[in-house]
Write a protein that holds these residues in place. Structure first.
Motif, mmCIF file in Angstrom:
data_model
loop_
_atom_site.group_PDB
_atom_site.id
_atom_site.type_symbol
_atom_site.label_atom_id
_atom_site.label_comp_id
_atom_site.label_asym_id
_atom_site.label_seq_id
_atom_site.Cartn_x
_atom_site.Cartn_y
_atom_site.Cartn_z
ATOM 1 N N ARG A 294 0.712 -1.335 0.132
ATOM 2 C CA ARG A 294 -0.053 -0.046 0.058
ATOM 3 C C ARG A 294 0.696 1.286 -0.104
ATOM 4 N N ALA A 295 1.884 1.240 0.749
ATOM 5 C CA ALA A 295 2.786 2.466 0.724
ATOM 6 C C ALA A 295 4.129 2.055 1.261
ATOM 7 N N VAL A 296 5.125 2.976 1.063
ATOM 8 C CA VAL A 296 6.462 2.712 1.578
ATOM 9 C C VAL A 296 7.176 3.936 2.206
ATOM 10 N N VAL A 297 7.622 3.792 3.324
ATOM 11 C CA VAL A 297 8.453 5.056 3.817
ATOM 12 C C VAL A 297 9.786 4.564 3.883
ATOM 13 N N SER A 298 10.844 5.363 3.310
ATOM 14 C CA SER A 298 12.419 5.185 3.287
ATOM 15 C C SER A 298 13.207 6.293 4.012
ATOM 16 N N VAL A 299 13.900 5.785 5.021
ATOM 17 C CA VAL A 299 14.704 6.945 5.961
ATOM 18 C C VAL A 299 16.056 6.840 5.697
ATOM 19 N N GLY A 300 16.502 7.989 5.186
ATOM 20 C CA GLY A 300 17.991 8.049 5.034
ATOM 21 C C GLY A 300 18.355 6.809 3.977
ATOM 22 N N ALA A 301 17.421 6.639 2.926
ATOM 23 C CA ALA A 301 17.771 5.168 2.078
ATOM 24 C C ALA A 301 18.848 5.322 1.249
ATOM 25 N N ALA A 302 19.829 4.299 1.275
ATOM 26 C CA ALA A 302 21.042 4.321 0.367
ATOM 27 C C ALA A 302 20.550 3.913 -1.153
ATOM 28 N N VAL A 303 20.053 4.646 -1.948
ATOM 29 C CA VAL A 303 19.382 4.228 -3.367
ATOM 30 C C VAL A 303 20.171 4.687 -4.539
ATOM 31 N N ALA A 304 20.857 5.655 -4.254
ATOM 32 C CA ALA A 304 21.552 6.172 -5.724
ATOM 33 C C ALA A 304 22.650 6.900 -5.431
ATOM 34 N N SER A 305 22.821 8.269 -5.020
ATOM 35 C CA SER A 305 23.988 9.056 -5.177
ATOM 36 C C SER A 305 25.255 8.247 -4.316
ATOM 37 N N VAL A 306 25.061 7.815 -3.303
ATOM 38 C CA VAL A 306 26.291 6.878 -2.759
ATOM 39 C C VAL A 306 26.916 5.850 -3.482
ATOM 40 N N PHE A 307 26.074 5.348 -4.454
ATOM 41 C CA PHE A 307 26.697 4.096 -5.315
ATOM 42 C C PHE A 307 26.964 4.679 -6.505
ATOM 43 N N ASP A 308 26.516 5.939 -6.934
ATOM 44 C CA ASP A 308 26.562 6.301 -8.224
ATOM 45 C C ASP A 308 27.970 7.243 -8.395
ATOM 46 N N LYS A 309 28.437 7.851 -7.356
ATOM 47 C CA LYS A 309 29.569 8.543 -7.433
ATOM 48 C C LYS A 309 30.710 7.925 -6.464
ATOM 49 N N TYR A 310 31.860 7.920 -6.992
ATOM 50 C CA TYR A 310 32.720 7.103 -5.997
ATOM 51 C C TYR A 310 33.025 8.417 -4.910
ATOM 52 N N GLU A 311 33.146 9.451 -5.262
ATOM 53 C CA GLU A 311 33.510 10.508 -4.329
ATOM 54 C C GLU A 311 32.621 10.529 -3.002
ATOM 55 N N ASN A 312 31.488 10.308 -3.408
ATOM 56 C CA ASN A 312 30.330 9.817 -2.063
ATOM 57 C C ASN A 312 30.703 8.674 -1.488
ATOM 58 N N PHE A 313 30.906 7.604 -1.980
ATOM 59 C CA PHE A 313 31.061 6.320 -1.353
ATOM 60 C C PHE A 313 32.278 6.302 -0.676
ATOM 61 N N SER A 314 33.392 6.855 -0.974
ATOM 62 C CA SER A 314 34.512 7.077 -0.405
ATOM 63 C C SER A 314 34.702 7.753 1.121
ATOM 64 N N LYS A 315 33.675 8.430 1.180
ATOM 65 C CA LYS A 315 33.322 9.303 2.459
ATOM 66 C C LYS A 315 32.692 8.466 3.236
ATOM 67 N N LEU A 316 32.347 7.311 3.110
ATOM 68 C CA LEU A 316 31.689 6.544 4.353
ATOM 69 C C LEU A 316 32.494 6.014 5.189
ATOM 70 N N PRO A 317 32.021 6.048 6.481
ATOM 71 C CA PRO A 317 32.958 5.617 7.756
ATOM 72 C C PRO A 317 33.271 4.271 7.385
ATOM 73 N N ILE A 318 34.741 3.914 8.007
ATOM 74 C CA ILE A 318 35.110 2.639 7.794
ATOM 75 C C ILE A 318 34.177 1.486 8.370
ATOM 76 N N MET A 319 33.686 1.908 9.500
ATOM 77 C CA MET A 319 32.896 0.850 10.133
ATOM 78 C C MET A 319 31.768 0.329 9.099
ATOM 79 N N THR A 320 31.033 1.459 8.321
ATOM 80 C CA THR A 320 30.060 1.148 7.471
ATOM 81 C C THR A 320 30.579 0.411 6.276
ATOM 82 N N LEU A 321 31.755 0.708 5.667
ATOM 83 C CA LEU A 321 32.435 -0.087 4.859
ATOM 84 C C LEU A 321 32.647 -1.580 5.090
ATOM 85 N N ASP A 322 33.080 -1.682 6.345
ATOM 86 C CA ASP A 322 33.293 -2.929 6.948
ATOM 87 C C ASP A 322 32.009 -3.784 6.799
#
Length: 419
Positions: A294-322
């Motif tokens: 019926r409906a979807v709520v997305s909170v801070g969802a990783a859907v596009a920019s963080v995976f579309d640009k390496y510049e964004n992805f490389s800024k993720l915390p090391i714990m998140t990358l792990d």
């Protein structure tokens, strides 16, 4: 679980691998950034883990308890894998992250057992719940192959279930869903057993357990008359055996279909709600199964920019990358290598976002400058259908605004789940 068994599990050990070394390169990447606030918590210099103090307080933990544990970790003179990172004490002993949080959790577990003996069910319920949340933090960030984390997870889930044995005004049903040769356990929380309720299927990110989500039900969904089914993301908790891949919603899709067999909820009124990678999976599922949702709520969802640009992805915390590497069953979190594996997670590149509209409404919530989900992503999700919208957090404190957004999302879901 008995205190005696807990003491055996959590006796000091010196030959266990330290969490930050489980994924190659993680321990060598020092967290030298200044303190930064985001939806996940505070990323601070000197810590491998992202400190989620406000979220832990939201989950019900006493902030004084949290500071007490962090102080013991900070003050430890035991050897660390990386002397510049406080939470890398080697061995399951004083100063080690899992050890100190588990020790605090055991204090509440003993209290709970004592309250049971004294026939004080309300106090027992609260103490078991606090123990579950502290054991969850002891397990955090729940990496595969972390023996201390696995033990803490077991106790987190056991204490969580125990807390509901002494709860009069809420119902917990355990749903076992067959998937890839094993059973995936989900928790179904019901407002009451007076009627059949609409239900929201909820998942958090790749660094969380489903037992962390009870406040969302108690404070937002339950008052709106909405049941909550929690699901661990692939590679985490009860979904530990499932590999995270570009079909991020395949586990949730199986659970969505299985819900037709669950008698306590209205299969015609199902909503989805996800945070971070959970937002990716459940937003994707909305596109894949629009007739069942019926409906979807997305909170801070990783859907596009963080995976579309390496510049964004490389800024993720090391714990998140792990965490991403662990869920994908990879041995290295080197940003260059990991990025190539994560590009297919982009719902934009999958041809879902930005290409066509769906009939179901989507609500996107997030912070305008968030690394994982920026304002462009929020607007992209909001343009998916005529009933969709974006709620953008642009003021501090971010977490307070985030909690207000959760209240709005429950009201929004309630409107879309009405007959």
């Amino acid at each position: 679980m008995s205190d005696n068994l807990s003491e055996v599990l959590f006796s000091e050990k010196h030959n266990v691998r330290e969490t930050s070394t489980l994924i190659i390169n993680s321990a060598s990447k020092k967290n030298t950034k200044v303190a930064a606030e985001n939806l996940d918590g505070h990323e601070q210099a000197g810590w491998y883990r992202i400190l989620k103090l406000l979220q832990w307080a939201w989950q019900g933990l006493d902030i004084i308890d949290c500071y007490e544990v962090l102080a013991k970790i900070s003050a430890s003179t035991n050897e660390r894998t990386d002397p510049d990172l406080l939470d890398t004490v080697i061995g399951f002993r004083k100063g080690n992250w899992s050890y100190e949080w588990s020790k605090k959790a055991m204090h509440y577990q003993r209290q709970a057992n004592s309250f049971v003996e004294q026939d004080q069910p309300e106090k027992a319920k609260q103490a078991y719940y606090l123990a579950s949340q502290l054991y969850s933090v002891a397990s955090y960030p729940h990496l595969k192959g972390d023996d201390s984390s696995i033990q803490a997870q077991t106790l987190a889930f056991n204490n969580y279930s125990n807390s509901f044995k002494y709860t009069k005004d809420a119902l917990l049903k355990i749903i076992e869903v067959p998937f890839e040769g094993k059973q995936v356990r989900c928790y179904l929380h019901l407002p009451n057993d007076d009627t059949i309720h609409p239900v929201a299927i909820v998942s958090a990110g790749v660094d969380a357990l489903q037992c962390d989500l009870l406040p969302l039900f108690e404070k937002q969904l339950k008052p709106a008359g909405i049941a909550m089914l929690t699901v661990d993301m692939p590679g985490v908790g009860f979904s530990n055996h499932v590999k995270l891949d570009q079909d991020t919603s395949r586990l949730h899709q199986a659970i969505l279909h299985y819900m037709r067999k669950v008698p306590w909820v209205d299969q015609a009124r199902v909503a989805l709600m996800g945070t971070r990678m959970g937002g990716n999976a459940l937003t994707r599922l909305g596109f894949v199964e629009p007739k069942l949702v019926r409906a979807v709520v997305s909170v801070g969802a990783a859907v596009a920019s963080v995976f579309d640009k390496y510049e964004n992805f490389s800024k993720l915390p090391i714990m998140t990358l792990d965490c991403l590497a662990s869920r994908m069953q990879l041995q290295s979190s080197d940003a260059d290598l990991l990025y190539r594996h994560c590009v297919p997670f982009s719902l934009l590149k999958q041809g879902l976002l930005g290409r066509k509209k769906v009939k179901i409404p989507l609500l996107s919530i997030g912070h305008a400058q968030d690394i994982m989900c920026n304002e462009q992503d929020l607007q992209l999700i909001a343009r998916t259908s005529y009933g969709s919208e974006a709620k953008i957090i642009d003021k501090s404190p971010i977490f307070d605004a985030y909690l207000r957004s959760l209240e709005y999302s429950a009201q929004w879901l309630g409107q879309h789940l009405q007959e």
